[in-house]
Design an enzyme around this catalytic site. Sequence first.
Site, PDB file in Angstrom:
ATOM      1  N   LYS A 100      -6.621   3.444   8.717  1.00  0.00           N
ATOM      2  CA  LYS A 100      -5.810   4.246   8.097  1.00  0.00           C
ATOM      3  C   LYS A 100      -6.450   5.847   8.219  1.00  0.00           C
ATOM      4  O   LYS A 100      -5.602   6.734   8.666  1.00  0.00           O
ATOM      5  CB  LYS A 100      -5.275   4.156   6.664  1.00  0.00           C
ATOM      6  CG  LYS A 100      -4.492   2.806   6.666  1.00  0.00           C
ATOM      7  CD  LYS A 100      -4.348   2.424   5.143  1.00  0.00           C
ATOM      8  CE  LYS A 100      -3.442   1.012   5.167  1.00  0.00           C
ATOM      9  NZ  LYS A 100      -3.289   0.638   3.696  1.00  0.00           N
ATOM     10  N   SER A 133       0.722  -1.356   0.056  1.00  0.00           N
ATOM     11  CA  SER A 133      -0.070  -0.023  -0.050  1.00  0.00           C
ATOM     12  C   SER A 133       0.928   1.480  -0.007  1.00  0.00           C
ATOM     13  O   SER A 133       0.477   2.337  -0.081  1.00  0.00           O
ATOM     14  CB  SER A 133      -0.994   0.069   1.190  1.00  0.00           C
ATOM     15  OG  SER A 133      -0.106   0.079   2.293  1.00  0.00           O
TER      16      SER A 133
END
Length: 852
Positions: free
Chosen positions: A786, A743
Amino acid sequence: MAAGSAIQIPSRLPLLLTHEGVLLPGSTMRTSVDSPRNMQLVRSRLLKGTSLRSTIIGVIPNTSDPTSDCDDLPSLHRIGTAALAVQVVGSNWPKPHYTLLVTGLCRFQILQLLKEKPYPVAEVEQLDRLEQFTNQHKSEEELGELSEQFYKYAVQLVEMLDMSVPAVAKLRRLLDNLPREALPDILTSIIRTSNQEKLQILDAVRLEERFKMTIPLLVRQIEGLKLLQKTRKPKQDDDKRVVAIRPNRRISHIPSTTEDEEEEDDHDDVVMLEKKIRTSSMSEQALKVCLKEIKRLKKMPQSMPEYALTRNYLELMVELPWNKSTKDRLEIRAARILLDNDHYAMEKLKKRVLEYLAVRQLKNNLKGPILCFVGPPGVGKTSVGRSIAKTLGREFHRIALGGVCDQSDIRGHRRTYVGSMPGRIINGLKTVGVNNPVFLLDEVDKLGKSLQGDPAAALLEVLDPEQNHSFTDHYLNVAFDLSQVLFIATANTTATIPPALLDRMEIIQVPGYTQEEKIEIAHRHLIPKQLEQHGLTPQQIQIPQVTTLDIITRYTREAGVRSLDRKLGAICRAVAVKVAEGQHKETKPDRAEVGEGEDCKEHVSEDAKTESISDTADLALPPEMPILIDFHALKDILGPPMYEMEVSERLSQPGVAIGLAWTPLGGEIMFVEASRMDGEGQLTLTGQLGDVMKESAHLAISWLRSNAKRYQLTNASGSFDLLDNTDIHLHFPAGAVTKDGPSAGVTIVTCLASLFSGRLVCSDVAMTGEITLRGLVLPVGGIKDKVLAAHRAGLKRIIIPRRNEKDLEEIAVNVRQDLTFVMASCLDEVLNAAFDGGFAVKPRVERLNSKL
Ligand code: ADP
């Protein structure tokens, strides 16, 4: 040797000189021969002789050690014993010698020494067993009483010995069969007497004298034996206790000593234990084993180490809740209220737990999946487990599995090992005392593995509803039914849970909290709990919401609320001191920090300023209640803030971008830094990266190189080949934490684009997304964590893959309102969003292919 019959010995006898032991007529003695004279006697007389006569020798006792003077014959004892050499054994080790077995026949006295060498020979006179006396019964009559007395003592002595020994029984018979005059010699050689005493008996030629001398020896021996038996008595009792029926002793009313009492206590305990075993509700198989063990225990002396072992085992078996359970009281509405009261937010988790409980209410069967709460620390996983136990009215027990790497921890040690004990499951059951508790298997993701076996494999058996009704702990060695136990597991990540175990569980993700949720949790649950723990009341301390927010943003950076809870605890402690000091009027507060309140005014409401903890400090008066915790007081108690908004500072140069990462501890923001230098086109990566992340870095470089012209990216020498004479270094702090995953792709591209374009990345933007070589942005996991991390860090814009748009629905509305989300499906969109005013793309020159 025919006892009592007359013996005729030769008048000349070779003499064997012994220096230890005295041979008496009628007894046998083994003696070692190694002096030259004796050796000669054996060689030339005993070994060479062929007739019976040649085997008769005279044994002279008490001669000084013959080896020391071999030339001169030592002075000889006048009286000796004529003996028959029954056996001669020769040996060369350690030096040449013979061992003789000799049997005494009768006394003799030396009349004259005939020769000294090579061995002495003497003319002798036989002193007893002579023909003229053997048939004379007169002597017996004369001796009468003396011999009778002697006989009685002899019988008493022999009967004190253990008649079950054949030799003793034979001796008893001999006492009756042998002529009385032979008895003194025989008994003297049997009982414990010194050589000197034996010598006196040998010298006592007159029978009367011999009787008189031996009676005291017999009496002494009898007394000695009596004493011995007395001292041995308790021990014999001990043996009896081991061997047989102890109750008999009590029936016979023997007055008991303290030792006896102790034994009886023990005995009572064992009887009680047996009673408990019989009345306990253990399984048939267990009962059988226990009864066998108690039978063994009864026969075992207490001093045996196994005694304690067996007893501990039996006590555990009795204590285990074989059939004892609490009654479930389950009402879904009440459960919902209880869960809501105990926990703020975590709607998804609460919903799933209620479903689980509802199914249990409808179908009284536990054969469902095991719930496993997965989330960062401090988000309330354990506490939900505890609430489930409360709603069901069951006992709760937490089994910490972190670091367990031995399967015996789960399944117990076999009883053959020293210090063996049951595993944690059985131990837990013993602790809670019922067979249907809620067991929280904490941190299943931190199970280890070692040479001692795989604990995860043992857990499989525990958790499998098909198997766990007959779970066999190695220590118990009998099956225990675990099917009524409700297991709940917790973990920080599913990545490290063994797949087989994961398969048995239903994973429920518990994400971290938003700042607003944390404030609510703090005010609804944590602060009241802390006040109670510290003996404070809301009238004594006031923590406004701005202060809580300060603690959350400046003193903690976590997904859960554990360290927030600790900080609140620290504040309560400090206030408790103030309150306690205030109760003692004369006590002077010792704090001196005055006048630094200016910078925190914004945190304190106007009317509360005068009551702030620091304002009251310099007055030497008890603080006014309630004590208000403002930012100034916070600084005073917790020290300077640990986390400042550092984002804008760190983004003040090109080559830095903010990524979003997911860790088992929740989401985190991550600064990716890049620098370039002259070199040979090498890429250096630091910050403990996994393979996938390294590959992402290579992908990013490749994509940028291939698009350098389009974006007008050049290296230091102005070339579009970005790696031409250039080295690139990429670093991912914090260097001590291992990172992996795809990511970070978009962040690396943005960071490098900033480096090569010399432009700054916007300081309020964070991003996440996987990239492909063609510049596409692919979806990633952990979006909620996140986003929360970015929100915590005060960022305003977040770039996420377009295909992750659906994940935003899970995020609280107030968080979403604070943030702007940019959905990107390709890297162009990412770069445009990351740089102020977009990232210029040189328009492609459309070339028309002309066909002439
Ligand atoms: P975990 O097991 O997830 O590491 P805990 O269950 O030990 O965390 O939670 C730590 C503390 O935080 C506990 O005192 C718990 O009561 C509190 N807590 C966590 N989440 C909540 C919540 N949503 N509501 C109320 N208290 C909470």
